[in-house]
Design a protein around this motif. Structure first.
Motif, PDB file in Angstrom:
ATOM      1  N   THR A 317       0.833  -1.203   0.000  1.00 34.02           N
ATOM      2  CA  THR A 317       0.000   0.000   0.000  1.00 34.02           C
ATOM      3  C   THR A 317       0.868   1.254   0.000  1.00 34.02           C
ATOM      4  O   THR A 317       0.621   2.199  -0.767  1.00 34.02           O
ATOM      5  CB  THR A 317      -0.935   0.009   1.217  1.00 34.02           C
ATOM      6  N   GLN A 318       1.897   1.278   0.847  1.00 33.48           N
ATOM      7  CA  GLN A 318       2.831   2.396   0.856  1.00 33.48           C
ATOM      8  C   GLN A 318       3.517   2.546  -0.498  1.00 33.48           C
ATOM      9  O   GLN A 318       3.673   3.660  -1.015  1.00 33.48           O
ATOM     10  CB  GLN A 318       3.898   2.183   1.938  1.00 33.48           C
ATOM     11  N   GLN A 320       2.429   1.676  -3.508  1.00 35.07           N
ATOM     12  CA  GLN A 320       1.546   2.217  -4.528  1.00 35.07           C
ATOM     13  C   GLN A 320       1.283   3.703  -4.313  1.00 35.07           C
ATOM     14  O   GLN A 320       1.202   4.479  -5.275  1.00 35.07           O
ATOM     15  CB  GLN A 320       0.226   1.446  -4.552  1.00 35.07           C
ATOM     16  N   THR A 321       1.218   4.110  -3.045  1.00 32.23           N
ATOM     17  CA  THR A 321       1.023   5.529  -2.731  1.00 32.23           C
ATOM     18  C   THR A 321       2.207   6.357  -3.215  1.00 32.23           C
ATOM     19  O   THR A 321       2.041   7.426  -3.811  1.00 32.23           O
ATOM     20  CB  THR A 321       0.835   5.724  -1.215  1.00 32.23           C
ATOM     21  N   ASN A 324       2.210   6.601  -7.142  1.00 29.72           N
ATOM     22  CA  ASN A 324       1.197   7.542  -7.631  1.00 29.72           C
ATOM     23  C   ASN A 324       1.590   8.984  -7.329  1.00 29.72           C
ATOM     24  O   ASN A 324       1.401   9.885  -8.162  1.00 29.72           O
ATOM     25  CB  ASN A 324      -0.164   7.219  -7.006  1.00 29.72           C
ATOM     26  N   TYR A 325       2.139   9.212  -6.146  1.00 31.61           N
ATOM     27  CA  TYR A 325       2.515  10.573  -5.745  1.00 31.61           C
ATOM     28  C   TYR A 325       3.625  11.124  -6.631  1.00 31.61           C
ATOM     29  O   TYR A 325       3.535  12.251  -7.146  1.00 31.61           O
ATOM     30  CB  TYR A 325       2.954  10.571  -4.283  1.00 31.61           C
TER      31      TYR A 325
END
Length: 461
Positions: A317-318, A320-321, A324-325
């Motif tokens: 999850t981290q 993918q964040t 994207n960022y």
């Protein structure tokens, strides 16, 4: 007395799948490495490819996957002997094999734990520089010496008895380039009747460390001026730690010199994030720090594997964040992600998100095996016009800047390989060249034949 026979089960027509079987006078044999084939070398199926009958032990030169990745198949085929390796490799091997097992076989926690317990029970850590007798009477002994390739790497000296005395067979494993920021350089053995020698860079020489750091810094300057991400695909073991050390030096120098002040450059160097997005690389980096007493003296004094700007990304999850960022904002950053040949792992998600945007920079710091996406992307360096790469079945246009920063190879170059052989006091009867592409082996063979005594015979396996 004839010299011992050696059968090669990998790293013959390329640089992956290292696996070599030394046949002993007793009829038994010793296996040196059991690596995975990668890229274009990878065969179909998942079999070991040879019989384990009579193999008394496995000696691991180092824990890169192309030297240890077939150990699961070796065990499945019935091998239950000792796994001999250096003390640092004994700590790193379970980490590498656990990750590989999760990727290829099962993520079930209990299954993985049983597998690692079995691996750990077979591992026998050996100190550098000490002879270790092989199991069985009259079989011989092995000794590990520092190879300077990655932490724990070793070349293997095998003392094989015969009626008239002893033969000395040396397997180089992967030799370091002698310019590692962390490791002690290799010292040649005093004797080798047979030398089985890697030849990855047998046809070229590397640029110096000072030059490579300047090139890396120049690439970073260019990318960050465009508010892009510097994406470095790196192997979790060895290359990642070298790059972290270099980045720490660069950022420390930038901060002390005052570069990036307001009005000159938008980059705030003391705050520039360096993102390590590889759980395995993070775990290995921690292990490297625990094993710092095996580093060279200068590295022990500075210890640059941990610095304030370093951010580690653990969960998916981290990850993918972060992807994207960085893909959607103008926040400059440096990202080190696995795997090193872009054939899987988290770097693929970064590539999918960033390749189409020209403000990002993809930086290679080492060899890309034929048939991997990394090789396709590296070949696109400097290309003009339409270039695309296939990732997970989809084609991606390559608009990002691609460049290669030389000098970071953990392998010895031609001069280093020739120097290693030349440093052996008793000239080898045979030098067998493995672990190289055809052109590299041919070039190294030519150079060795020119420099060695006429009594030495150089064979391209």
């Amino acid at each position: 007395m004839p010299l011992p026979a050696i059968t090669h089960h990998g790293a013959v027509n390329g640089v992956t799948g290292s696996c070599h079987q030394l046949h002993l006078p007793t009829g038994n044999s010793l296996l040196v490495d059991c690596g995975l084939f990668q890229g274009a070398d990878a065969p179909r199926g998942n079999s070991l490819g040879f019989s384990t009958e009579g193999i008394i032990a496995l000696v691991v030169t180092h824990v890169h996957i192309d030297h240890v990745g077939r150990i699961p198949q070796l065990l499945a085929a019935g091998f239950n002997g000792s796994i001999l390796c250096s003390i640092p490799s004994a700590k790193l091997l379970p980490l590498v094999l656990e990750d590989a097992f999760r990727m290829a076989y099962s993520r079930d926690r209990q299954t993985v734990e049983r597998y690692i317990q079995r691996i750990s029970a077979l591992i026998v850590p050996l100190p550098y520089g000490q002879w270790h007798p092989l199991p069985g009477e009259g079989i011989g002994a092995v000794r590990l010496q520092r190879a300077g390739h990655i932490l724990g790497s070793a070349y293997v000296e095998c003392d094989v008895p015969h009626p008239g005395g002893h033969h000395r067979v040396v397997f180089s494993g992967d030799l370091g380039n002698g310019d590692s920021p962390l490791l002690v350089s290799p010292t040649p053995p005093e004797r080798a009747d047979i030398l089985v020698l890697e030849s990855t860079y047998g046809d070229r020489n590397h640029s110096g460390r000072e030059h490579r750091q300047q090139n890396l810094e120049r690439v970073i300057d260019h990318a960050l001026a465009d508010h892009g991400t510097v994406l470095i695909p790196a192997f979790s073991l060895g290359r990642t730690q070298d790059i972290l050390h270099e980045l720490a030096e660069i950022l420390e120098r930038k901060a002390l010199s005052g570069e990036g002040a307001v009005g000159e450059n938008p980059i705030d160097w003391p705050q520039l994030p360096v993102i390590l997005d590889s759980p395995l690389a993070s775990r290995i980096t921690s292990a490297y720090q625990e094993l710092s007493h095996f580093w060279n003296e200068k590295a022990q004094q500075s210890n640059r594997l941990s610095f304030p700007q370093l951010i580690t990304v653990d969960s998916h999850t981290q990850h993918q964040t972060v992807v994207n960022y960085l893909a959607s904002t103008l926040r400059p950053a440096i990202v080190i992600a696995g795997n090193g040949m872009c054939s899987g792992g988290r770097v693929v998600n970064y590539l999918k998100a960033m390749l189409r945007q020209p403000r990002h920079n993809l930086v290679f710091t080492g060899y890309q095996a034929k048939g991997t996406p990394g090789a396709v992307l590296q070949a696109a360096e400097g290309s003009e016009g339409f270039v695309a790469v296939e990732l997970d079945g989809e084609r991606y246009d390559v608009n990002a800047r691609v460049c290669t920063v030389g000098g970071y190879s953990a392998h010895a170059d031609q001069a280093g390989l020739v120097g290693f052989v030349d440093g052996i006091q008793i000239v080898p009867t045979w030098v067998k060249l493995i672990h190289g592409e055809r052109v590299a082996k041919a070039a190294l063979a030519k150079e060795l034949r020119r420099t060695l005594a006429p009594s030495a015979r150089v064979l391209v396996v």
